[in-house]
Design a protein around this motif. Sequence first.
Motif, mmCIF file in Angstrom:
data_model
loop_
_atom_site.group_PDB
_atom_site.id
_atom_site.type_symbol
_atom_site.label_atom_id
_atom_site.label_comp_id
_atom_site.label_asym_id
_atom_site.label_seq_id
_atom_site.Cartn_x
_atom_site.Cartn_y
_atom_site.Cartn_z
ATOM 1 N N MET A 132 0.821 -1.205 0.000
ATOM 2 C CA MET A 132 0.000 0.000 0.000
ATOM 3 C C MET A 132 0.856 1.256 0.000
ATOM 4 O O MET A 132 0.675 2.124 -0.831
ATOM 5 C CB MET A 132 -0.932 0.013 1.211
ATOM 6 N N ALA A 133 1.758 1.372 0.966
ATOM 7 C CA ALA A 133 2.462 2.648 1.068
ATOM 8 C C ALA A 133 3.800 2.519 1.770
ATOM 9 O O ALA A 133 4.053 1.576 2.506
ATOM 10 C CB ALA A 133 1.598 3.648 1.826
ATOM 11 N N ALA B 165 -4.559 4.120 -5.280
ATOM 12 C CA ALA B 165 -3.260 4.743 -4.996
ATOM 13 C C ALA B 165 -3.420 6.254 -4.852
ATOM 14 O O ALA B 165 -2.910 6.870 -3.914
ATOM 15 C CB ALA B 165 -2.265 4.408 -6.103
ATOM 16 N N GLU B 166 -4.159 6.843 -5.782
ATOM 17 C CA GLU B 166 -4.338 8.299 -5.776
ATOM 18 C C GLU B 166 -5.142 8.740 -4.561
ATOM 19 O O GLU B 166 -4.794 9.701 -3.872
ATOM 20 C CB GLU B 166 -5.051 8.714 -7.069
ATOM 21 N N TYR C 242 -5.628 7.123 -1.690
ATOM 22 C CA TYR C 242 -4.940 6.847 -0.429
ATOM 23 C C TYR C 242 -3.818 7.860 -0.190
ATOM 24 O O TYR C 242 -3.704 8.423 0.892
ATOM 25 C CB TYR C 242 -4.385 5.424 -0.470
ATOM 26 N N SER C 243 -3.010 8.115 -1.223
ATOM 27 C CA SER C 243 -1.873 9.025 -1.053
ATOM 28 C C SER C 243 -2.335 10.425 -0.717
ATOM 29 O O SER C 243 -1.665 11.146 0.019
ATOM 30 C CB SER C 243 -1.014 9.058 -2.316
ATOM 31 N N SER D 190 2.202 6.033 -2.062
ATOM 32 C CA SER D 190 1.849 4.781 -2.705
ATOM 33 C C SER D 190 3.080 4.126 -3.316
ATOM 34 O O SER D 190 3.974 4.789 -3.830
ATOM 35 C CB SER D 190 0.819 5.027 -3.794
ATOM 36 N N SER E 197 2.807 1.896 -5.749
ATOM 37 C CA SER E 197 2.499 1.394 -7.084
ATOM 38 C C SER E 197 3.238 2.210 -8.140
ATOM 39 O O SER E 197 3.673 3.329 -7.887
ATOM 40 C CB SER E 197 0.993 1.443 -7.340
ATOM 41 N N ILE F 288 1.245 9.458 -9.764
ATOM 42 C CA ILE F 288 0.233 9.978 -8.846
ATOM 43 C C ILE F 288 0.521 11.448 -8.568
ATOM 44 O O ILE F 288 1.657 11.823 -8.319
ATOM 45 C CB ILE F 288 0.241 9.194 -7.529
#
Lengths: 307, 418
Positions: free
Chosen positions: B135-136, B328-329, B331-332, B340, B342, B346
């Motif tokens: 995730m991060a 990703a977008e 969450y970040s 993120s 990934s 982003i």
Amino acid sequence: MAEQTGKKFNWHIVVFLAPAVLVYTAVMIFPLFNTLRLALYTETENIRQFVGLDNFRTLFGDPRWSESFWNALANNFWFFFIHMLVQNPIGILLAAILSHPRLRFAGFYRTAIFIPTILSFVIVGFAWKLILSPIWGIAPSLLDAVGLKSLFAPWLGREEYALTTLALISVWQFVGIPMMLIYAALLSIPEEMLEAGEIDGITGASAFWKIKLPLILPSIGIISILTFVGNFNAFDLIYAAQGALAGPDFATDILGTYLYRTFFGFQLQLGDPHMGSTIATAMFAIILIGVCIYLFGIQTRLRRYQF
Amino acid sequence: MKKHTLGSALLASTFLSAGLASAQDVTLTIESWRNDDLLIWQDQIIPAFEAAHPGIKLQFTPSAPAEYNAVLNSKLDAGSAGDLITCRPFDASLALYEAGQLADLSDLDGMSNFSDVAKSGWSTDDGSATFCVPMASVIHGFIYNAEAFEELGIEEPKTVDEFFSVLNTIKEDGTYIPMAMGTNDQWEAATMGYNNIGPNYWKGEEGRLALISGEQKLTDEAWVAPYEQLARWADYLGDGFEAQTYPDSQNLFTLGRAAIYPAGSWEIAGFNTQADFEMGAFPPPVPNEGDECYISDHTDIALGMNAATENPEAAKTFLNWVGSPEFAEMYSNALPGFFSLSSHEISLEDPLAQEFVSWRSECNSTIRSTYQILSRGTPNLENDTWNASAQVIRGAESPADAGARLQEGLASWYEPQQ
């Protein structure tokens, strides 16, 4: 009517005992013996193996384990020592003052002193951490107000003071229990006995030392053993105030926190139920020995008086 | 009688509706230690997912960070753990995978969106299986009070010497505590101290991998030097730092009483709401002018699937979504400071988060030195590093002694170091 019921097996005894026995077995006796059993096993590659007393050999033989263990045990004795030295004498003193017939507001004092006992460890731990905090605490400003700022130190963060500070916090919390027990014992001393003493010229302080104290000795014995068991099972306050690593540099590590770290793991350290059970077994043995010494060595020699 | 019928009617309807709901929807429970994120999950992430995937309901049930591992392990053993498990990096999760409690997710479609480095925290040692969707990561550095810096006429330090001259200036002026950190909780000293400034000395991945292979030792100059710098920090931490806790340090900084905060990027969201002054950030200063810089860009959080879940299909649908650019977008940006992992582009909106993430292009990324493999044995290197870092700052142990003690502990069980 003519038949006697005494010879029949009294089934109702079994029925009445069953719930308590079952519950107690399920939540106390079985887990206790299972923990003792777990100490004899180890786990390699996810398979549990019987290793006999190997875990104890590791705990007492491997310097990495044994050093932590002896450190925790020594800290535990210090913790107990402070309680015996501070908590119980203060408890007796408070009880003696409270039982004085001419003291006003005795009920209020009794309640006020007893209240911390019913607070949760977490509340006590955090409240005292805030009180003693060098940044926001009222301890530094209170000391400043009486010109003693130089006496203030970040006690909980210094190796040499942290454990004593925590022990005193625990004393503050639990001083109400010896006070209550002794208070009850003091109240049960008959007036006639004190009056008889008075006629013989024993009054005031000497009445306390010569009449009341011998009569409350059994209660003091019970309090000592309760303190011993409580202190050697202690965990919550240290965990709430200093975390599982019992900082600084394990200066406040006692058997309870050591057991927790080992059994459940901590941060990247994975839990090891087998070594954890080994420590738990050692704790059990220590408490058992302590209680036995008290029961057979002291309790049987205490003189009891019937009124 | 009338009351009675009404009562049972109500009761029946309750059971009926509960029964209907469960017949239609699958409810997935997420175990996590991020109780700070509860609102973000409830208000943003869960509604977004549920809107796109009718029939699957999510429940986010976090526990306290310090207790998470113990609680989770007990729940998994007892069979009462949730369907989705938030994964700690490296050994904690690897052990769960090896015990058959986390499912193998190597074949999940969403996995293709992550690089091998991103997946390293949640793969077997040989990299053959991956069991959590990354995730991060979090980045270490220093957050500072920009208004204080301006007031005192100082600038972001680039080298260690500049760093200490900045600290001296703040100390001499006396308005601010130069740096907000305490040693009471111990982990800040290791995580925001040692592993923050260390990579510049041991050259990031190069040193970290050499330590794992046994080519370098913790007594080497590169591993002791960070302790030497930490020992010098003591003069610039506030009065009574020995009893200062992590929340104390956060509050000292956000109340504007301290000028510099050795940080992890996870602080950004909290600081943005707490602090009412302008903030800036600088990466850990390098030992000498012109040295290459290294940052700790630590893979921190991932999401895996409980192998015993009753709804593997629904769980996989959700995990695929976690691997998507949409997640990703969201969450970040919802959690600035959690970057993120990934490979999607982003765009970040928070300036402080942008600053942190910009170091990825200037400096070399590495992860915390103690996390992979080295904390597998007893004594535990990570826990020992907490203790040693706090000891060194308090002046209770010399840097050389600390290095020697850690090396001895590591060598006692780790073969390549023997």
